[in-house]
Design an enzyme around this catalytic site. Structure first.
Site, PDB file in Angstrom:
ATOM      1  N   LYS A  11       0.599  -0.830  -0.274  1.00 13.04           N
ATOM      2  CA  LYS A  11       0.120  -0.209  -0.384  1.00 13.04           C
ATOM      3  C   LYS A  11       1.074   1.241  -0.281  1.00 13.04           C
ATOM      4  O   LYS A  11       2.132   1.151   0.360  1.00 13.04           O
ATOM      5  CB  LYS A  11      -0.889  -0.077   0.950  1.00 13.04           C
ATOM      6  N   TYR A  51     -12.444  -2.013  -3.809  1.00 10.74           N
ATOM      7  CA  TYR A  51     -12.533  -2.216  -1.752  1.00 10.74           C
ATOM      8  C   TYR A  51     -14.184  -2.135  -1.816  1.00 10.74           C
ATOM      9  O   TYR A  51     -14.315  -1.819  -0.537  1.00 10.74           O
ATOM     10  CB  TYR A  51     -11.477  -1.378  -1.280  1.00 10.74           C
ATOM     11  N   ASN A 114      -1.952  -0.031   7.116  1.00 11.91           N
ATOM     12  CA  ASN A 114      -0.935  -1.072   7.353  1.00 11.91           C
ATOM     13  C   ASN A 114       0.228  -2.091   6.534  1.00 11.91           C
ATOM     14  O   ASN A 114      -0.179  -3.590   6.485  1.00 11.91           O
ATOM     15  CB  ASN A 114      -2.393  -2.108   8.103  1.00 11.91           C
ATOM     16  N   HIS A 117      -1.951  -5.412   1.775  1.00 13.97           N
ATOM     17  CA  HIS A 117      -3.518  -6.310   1.963  1.00 13.97           C
ATOM     18  C   HIS A 117      -2.973  -7.905   0.761  1.00 13.97           C
ATOM     19  O   HIS A 117      -2.421  -7.875   0.143  1.00 13.97           O
ATOM     20  CB  HIS A 117      -3.863  -5.633   0.294  1.00 13.97           C
ATOM     21  N   GLU A 128     -10.648  -9.164  -6.703  1.00 15.43           N
ATOM     22  CA  GLU A 128      -9.059  -8.130  -7.535  1.00 15.43           C
ATOM     23  C   GLU A 128      -8.548  -8.228  -8.134  1.00 15.43           C
ATOM     24  O   GLU A 128      -7.862  -6.920  -8.748  1.00 15.43           O
ATOM     25  CB  GLU A 128      -8.440  -8.176  -5.953  1.00 15.43           C
TER      26      GLU A 128
HETATM   27  P1  CMP Z   1      -7.247  -4.623   4.405  1.00 19.49           P
HETATM   28  O1  CMP Z   1      -6.721  -6.018   4.460  1.00 19.49           O
HETATM   29  O2  CMP Z   1      -6.701  -3.809   2.338  1.00 19.49           O
HETATM   30  O3  CMP Z   1      -9.261  -4.520   3.288  1.00 19.49           O
HETATM   31  C1  CMP Z   1      -9.576  -3.568   4.402  1.00 19.49           C
HETATM   32  C2  CMP Z   1      -8.571  -2.483   4.715  1.00 19.49           C
HETATM   33  O4  CMP Z   1      -9.927  -1.349   5.611  1.00 19.49           O
HETATM   34  C3  CMP Z   1      -7.830  -2.883   5.427  1.00 19.49           C
HETATM   35  O5  CMP Z   1      -6.758  -3.448   4.570  1.00 19.49           O
HETATM   36  C4  CMP Z   1      -8.053  -1.570   6.517  1.00 19.49           C
HETATM   37  O6  CMP Z   1      -6.674  -0.943   5.359  1.00 19.49           O
HETATM   38  C5  CMP Z   1      -9.146  -0.873   6.138  1.00 19.49           C
HETATM   39  N1  CMP Z   1      -9.202  -1.242   7.431  1.00 19.49           N
HETATM   40  C6  CMP Z   1      -9.869  -1.578   7.658  1.00 19.49           C
HETATM   41  N2  CMP Z   1     -10.702  -1.669   9.656  1.00 19.49           N
HETATM   42  C7  CMP Z   1     -10.828  -1.009   9.460  1.00 19.49           C
HETATM   43  C8  CMP Z   1     -11.214   0.035  10.099  1.00 19.49           C
HETATM   44  N3  CMP Z   1     -11.947  -0.574  11.423  1.00 19.49           N
HETATM   45  N4  CMP Z   1     -10.837   2.074  10.168  1.00 19.49           N
HETATM   46  C9  CMP Z   1      -9.767   2.048   9.322  1.00 19.49           C
HETATM   47  N5  CMP Z   1      -9.835   1.140   7.902  1.00 19.49           N
HETATM   48  C10 CMP Z   1      -9.664   0.228   8.001  1.00 19.49           C
END
Ligand code: CMP
Length: 142
Positions: A11, A51, A114, A117, A128
């Site tokens: 990311k 998403y 984070n 993904h 995806e």
């Molecule tokens: P990802 O695994 O890419 O899947 C969805 C993404 O949404 C997740 O990683 C985070 O980047 C984001 N995400 C998931 N939960 C939250 C949350 N509670 N608040 C903000 N971002 C979130």
């Protein structure tokens, strides 16, 4: 043995922090095969499509803003049980809760920013993949 494919993103936070090599290296050392790889900067509509399963979540707009805030690296990885293996390797969504030794456990301290993904199912992978890649971008077996 069930050979699977999964889709992984580094990311924008991971790209900006110089973690592309670290992330790819972990998957290579694990024995997963890179079948497709590219750097892209998603526009809003592609990000919303990618998403779409989260479109009703309160964090959706923020997530789209984040994922379009800079370039990402997208890849298709292949290997035995690749979907579950890669999910284990990236760790829990919330970097504060992800186990040490996982990518998020070692490099993330946030639930949104984070670093990576990865597809959570075959169905997610297919969806995806169709947003980010065409079949011609996947290399033949090597
Ligand atoms: P990802 O695994 O890419 O899947 C969805 C993404 O949404 C997740 O990683 C985070 O980047 C984001 N995400 C998931 N939960 C939250 C949350 N509670 N608040 C903000 N971002 C979130």
């Amino acid at each position: 043995m069930a050979v699977e494919r999964t889709l992984v993103l580094v990311k924008p936070d991971g790209v900006k922090r110089g973690l592309i090599g670290e992330v790819i290296s972990r998957f290579e050392r694990k024995g997963l095969k890179i079948k497709a790889l590219k750097m892209v900067w998603l526009d809003k509509s592609k990000a919303e499509e990618f998403y779409s399963v989260h479109k009703d979540k309160p964090f959706f707009n923020s997530l789209v803003e984040f994922i379009t805030s800079g370039p990402i690296v997208a890849m298709v990885l292949e290997g035995d049980s690749a979907i579950s293996v890669v999910r284990l390797m990236i760790g829990a969504t919330d970097g504060r809760k992800a186990a040490p030794g996982t990518i998020r456990g070692d490099f993330a301290l946030d639930i949104q920013d984070n670093v990576v993904h990865a597809s959570d199912s075959e169905e997610s992978f297919r969806r995806e993949f169709s947003v980010l890649f065409s079949e011609e971008e996947v290399v033949p077996d090597y």
